[in-house]
Motif scaffolding. Structure first.
Motif, PDB file in Angstrom:
ATOM      1  N   LEU A 136     -10.000  22.393   5.000  1.00 47.19           N
ATOM      2  CA  LEU A 136      -8.693  21.754   4.883  1.00 47.19           C
ATOM      3  C   LEU A 136      -8.863  20.274   5.202  1.00 47.19           C
ATOM      4  CD1 LEU A 136      -5.527  21.908   4.657  1.00 47.19           C
ATOM      5  CD2 LEU A 136      -5.538  22.293   7.139  1.00 47.19           C
ATOM      6  N   THR A 137      -8.418  19.410   4.299  1.00 47.42           N
ATOM      7  CA  THR A 137      -8.479  17.969   4.531  1.00 47.42           C
ATOM      8  C   THR A 137      -7.241  17.522   5.282  1.00 47.42           C
ATOM      9  OG1 THR A 137      -9.775  17.601   2.520  1.00 47.42           O
ATOM     10  CG2 THR A 137      -8.625  15.704   3.431  1.00 47.42           C
ATOM     11  N   TRP A 138      -7.451  16.784   6.359  1.00 45.86           N
ATOM     12  CA  TRP A 138      -6.353  16.292   7.195  1.00 45.86           C
ATOM     13  C   TRP A 138      -6.360  14.768   7.151  1.00 45.86           C
ATOM     14  CZ3 TRP A 138      -6.097  16.538  13.259  1.00 45.86           C
ATOM     15  CH2 TRP A 138      -4.800  16.208  13.674  1.00 45.86           C
ATOM     16  N   ALA A 139      -5.291  14.191   6.598  1.00 49.34           N
ATOM     17  CA  ALA A 139      -5.154  12.737   6.549  1.00 49.34           C
ATOM     18  C   ALA A 139      -4.549  12.248   7.862  1.00 49.34           C
ATOM     19  CB  ALA A 139      -4.266  12.335   5.379  1.00 49.34           C
ATOM     20  N   LEU A 140      -5.207  11.300   8.493  1.00 49.04           N
ATOM     21  CA  LEU A 140      -4.770  10.779   9.786  1.00 49.04           C
ATOM     22  C   LEU A 140      -3.912   9.535   9.593  1.00 49.04           C
ATOM     23  CD1 LEU A 140      -8.187  11.095  11.631  1.00 49.04           C
ATOM     24  CD2 LEU A 140      -6.323  12.765  11.547  1.00 49.04           C
ATOM     25  N   PRO A 141      -2.941   9.302  10.476  1.00 47.63           N
ATOM     26  CA  PRO A 141      -2.100   8.117  10.342  1.00 47.63           C
ATOM     27  C   PRO A 141      -2.867   6.854  10.713  1.00 47.63           C
ATOM     28  CG  PRO A 141      -1.592   9.249  12.387  1.00 47.63           C
ATOM     29  CD  PRO A 141      -2.586  10.115  11.652  1.00 47.63           C
ATOM     30  N   VAL A 142      -2.465   5.721  10.142  1.00 47.26           N
ATOM     31  CA  VAL A 142      -3.161   4.458  10.402  1.00 47.26           C
ATOM     32  C   VAL A 142      -2.207   3.347  10.825  1.00 47.26           C
ATOM     33  CG1 VAL A 142      -5.088   4.968   8.885  1.00 47.26           C
ATOM     34  CG2 VAL A 142      -3.069   3.861   7.947  1.00 47.26           C
ATOM     35  N   THR A 143      -0.943   3.647  11.030  1.00 39.11           N
ATOM     36  CA  THR A 143      -0.008   2.615  11.468  1.00 39.11           C
ATOM     37  C   THR A 143      -0.205   2.333  12.955  1.00 39.11           C
ATOM     38  OG1 THR A 143       1.669   4.318  11.838  1.00 39.11           O
ATOM     39  CG2 THR A 143       1.701   3.179   9.719  1.00 39.11           C
ATOM     40  N   ALA A 144       0.285   1.183  13.392  1.00 37.96           N
ATOM     41  CA  ALA A 144       0.114   0.775  14.780  1.00 37.96           C
ATOM     42  C   ALA A 144       0.718   1.806  15.728  1.00 37.96           C
ATOM     43  CB  ALA A 144       0.780  -0.585  14.999  1.00 37.96           C
ATOM     44  N   ALA A 146       0.110   4.804  16.149  1.00 38.17           N
ATOM     45  CA  ALA A 146       0.191   6.184  15.670  1.00 38.17           C
ATOM     46  C   ALA A 146      -0.874   7.043  16.345  1.00 38.17           C
ATOM     47  CB  ALA A 146       0.013   6.230  14.158  1.00 38.17           C
ATOM     48  N   LEU A 147      -0.632   8.343  16.359  1.00 34.82           N
ATOM     49  CA  LEU A 147      -1.619   9.267  16.873  1.00 34.82           C
ATOM     50  C   LEU A 147      -1.515  10.587  16.132  1.00 34.82           C
ATOM     51  CD1 LEU A 147      -0.387  11.580  19.183  1.00 34.82           C
ATOM     52  CD2 LEU A 147       0.297   9.391  20.135  1.00 34.82           C
ATOM     53  N   ALA A 148      -2.576  11.389  16.243  1.00 34.24           N
ATOM     54  CA  ALA A 148      -2.606  12.706  15.627  1.00 34.24           C
ATOM     55  C   ALA A 148      -2.972  13.719  16.694  1.00 34.24           C
ATOM     56  CB  ALA A 148      -3.609  12.738  14.476  1.00 34.24           C
ATOM     57  N   PHE A 149      -2.504  14.957  16.498  1.00 31.94           N
ATOM     58  CA  PHE A 149      -2.700  15.988  17.517  1.00 31.94           C
ATOM     59  C   PHE A 149      -2.924  17.321  16.820  1.00 31.94           C
ATOM     60  CE2 PHE A 149      -1.470  18.988  20.828  1.00 31.94           C
ATOM     61  CZ  PHE A 149      -1.911  18.387  22.003  1.00 31.94           C
ATOM     62  N   LEU A 150      -4.010  17.997  17.182  1.00 36.63           N
ATOM     63  CA  LEU A 150      -4.331  19.314  16.647  1.00 36.63           C
ATOM     64  C   LEU A 150      -4.268  20.327  17.779  1.00 36.63           C
ATOM     65  CD1 LEU A 150      -7.270  20.325  14.336  1.00 36.63           C
ATOM     66  CD2 LEU A 150      -6.966  21.479  16.528  1.00 36.63           C
ATOM     67  N   TYR A 151      -3.578  21.437  17.534  1.00 39.69           N
ATOM     68  CA  TYR A 151      -3.532  22.536  18.497  1.00 39.69           C
ATOM     69  C   TYR A 151      -4.032  23.790  17.809  1.00 39.69           C
ATOM     70  CZ  TYR A 151      -1.732  26.013  21.775  1.00 39.69           C
ATOM     71  OH  TYR A 151      -1.614  27.062  22.667  1.00 39.69           O
ATOM     72  N   CYS A 152      -5.017  24.450  18.403  1.00 41.22           N
ATOM     73  CA  CYS A 152      -5.558  25.688  17.866  1.00 41.22           C
ATOM     74  C   CYS A 152      -4.838  26.859  18.524  1.00 41.22           C
ATOM     75  CB  CYS A 152      -7.060  25.770  18.110  1.00 41.22           C
ATOM     76  SG  CYS A 152      -7.825  27.246  17.382  1.00 41.22           S
ATOM     77  N   ALA A 153      -4.095  27.631  17.725  1.00 42.64           N
ATOM     78  CA  ALA A 153      -3.314  28.746  18.262  1.00 42.64           C
ATOM     79  C   ALA A 153      -4.132  30.032  18.323  1.00 42.64           C
ATOM     80  CB  ALA A 153      -2.067  28.963  17.411  1.00 42.64           C
ATOM     81  N   LEU A 177      -6.022  12.421  18.919  1.00 42.55           N
ATOM     82  CA  LEU A 177      -6.700  11.295  18.288  1.00 42.55           C
ATOM     83  C   LEU A 177      -5.801  10.074  18.375  1.00 42.55           C
ATOM     84  CD1 LEU A 177      -7.221  14.096  16.527  1.00 42.55           C
ATOM     85  CD2 LEU A 177      -8.650  12.583  15.187  1.00 42.55           C
ATOM     86  N   ASP A 178      -6.299   9.033  19.026  1.00 40.81           N
ATOM     87  CA  ASP A 178      -5.561   7.782  19.198  1.00 40.81           C
ATOM     88  C   ASP A 178      -6.388   6.620  18.668  1.00 40.81           C
ATOM     89  OD1 ASP A 178      -3.107   8.224  21.250  1.00 40.81           O
ATOM     90  OD2 ASP A 178      -4.762   9.528  21.827  1.00 40.81           O
ATOM     91  N   GLU A 179      -5.714   5.460  18.611  1.00 41.04           N
ATOM     92  CA  GLU A 179      -6.371   4.193  18.314  1.00 41.04           C
ATOM     93  C   GLU A 179      -7.026   4.199  16.940  1.00 41.04           C
ATOM     94  OE1 GLU A 179      -8.916   3.097  21.571  1.00 41.04           O
ATOM     95  OE2 GLU A 179      -7.354   3.463  23.055  1.00 41.04           O
ATOM     96  N   MET A 180      -6.332   4.811  15.960  1.00 41.77           N
ATOM     97  CA  MET A 180      -6.757   4.647  14.574  1.00 41.77           C
ATOM     98  C   MET A 180      -6.566   3.181  14.179  1.00 41.77           C
ATOM     99  SD  MET A 180      -6.376   8.012  14.886  1.00 41.77           S
ATOM    100  CE  MET A 180      -4.688   8.543  14.707  1.00 41.77           C
TER     101      MET A 180
END
Length: 211
Positions: A136-144, A146-153, A177-180
């Protein structure tokens, strides 16, 4: 980018604002005031019918992790029943909401996954996926900011980045994931691949960005 692996020792349990349940806070941006955050990612247990807490000015998304189905009665909307396979449900935190759980096993509460953002400053996305043999391809945000968060259930997920690094996240754990870099054009550095490391791997993917 900055990667932070998180597990149960990093999470904070607290009672619901209305005292009717328990929330496990996975990540949060705190602020002064009654509601105390600009954004929050959490899980919660639901065992009995009852109202949700009210969060004025907050956008919410909710999905089911395990344990049964949850029927929501949302002010001004038709009732909706959420399962582990339905898409996350979005609603305003100021709406009157009550829930009725149907438990898979007596005495074992439903676990749900929640993302909340303060509407005047933040926005979010939430998706849930069952991983199988295909990546699965996950596109990460790049705006100031911004952050991304993955949780494995359930299961285990292997996250591979453009530079070849792979991070494994097991059930009940998360990856923040921070500081993109927002100054670069969108390219492969802002995409990662997710692969199942165990059967029945379920993940929740969240992005948060300033408006």
């Amino acid at each position: 980018m900055k990667l932070q692996a998180l597990g149960p020792a990093d999470f904070l349990k607290m009672p619901w604002k209305n005292g009717q349940g328990v929330t496990t806070e996975l990540a949060v941006a705190r602020r002064p005031g009654e509601d105390g955050f600009d954004w929050r990612i959490s899980t919660a247990t639901v065992a009995v019918p009852g109202p949700f807490s009210v969060f004025a000015g907050i956008d919410r998304s909710l999905a089911i992790v395990r344990g049964g189905t949850l029927t929501l009665n949302v002010e001004g909307r038709p009732d909706v029943t959420l399962t582990t396979r339905t898409a996350p449900y979005a609603f305003g935190g100021e709406l009157a909401v009550s829930s009725t759980p149907a438990l898979e096993a007596d005495g074992v509460p439903i676990d749900d996954f929640n993302v909340m953002t303060r509407r005047d400053g933040w926005q979010h996305t939430l998706t849930q996926h069952r991983l199988d043999g295909d990546a699965l391809t996950w596109a990460l945000p790049v705006t100031a900011d911004a952050l991304a968060f993955l949780y494995c259930a359930h299961g285990q997920v292997h996250v591979t980045f453009h530079d070849g690094r792979t991070v494994s996240v097991c059930a009940g754990h998360a990856l923040r994931l921070d500081e993109m870099n927002a100054t670069e054009a969108f390219d492969a550095t802002h995409v990662c691949e997710l692969r199942a490391g165990a059967p029945s791997t379920d993940v929740f993917l969240t992005t948060l960005a300033r408006r």
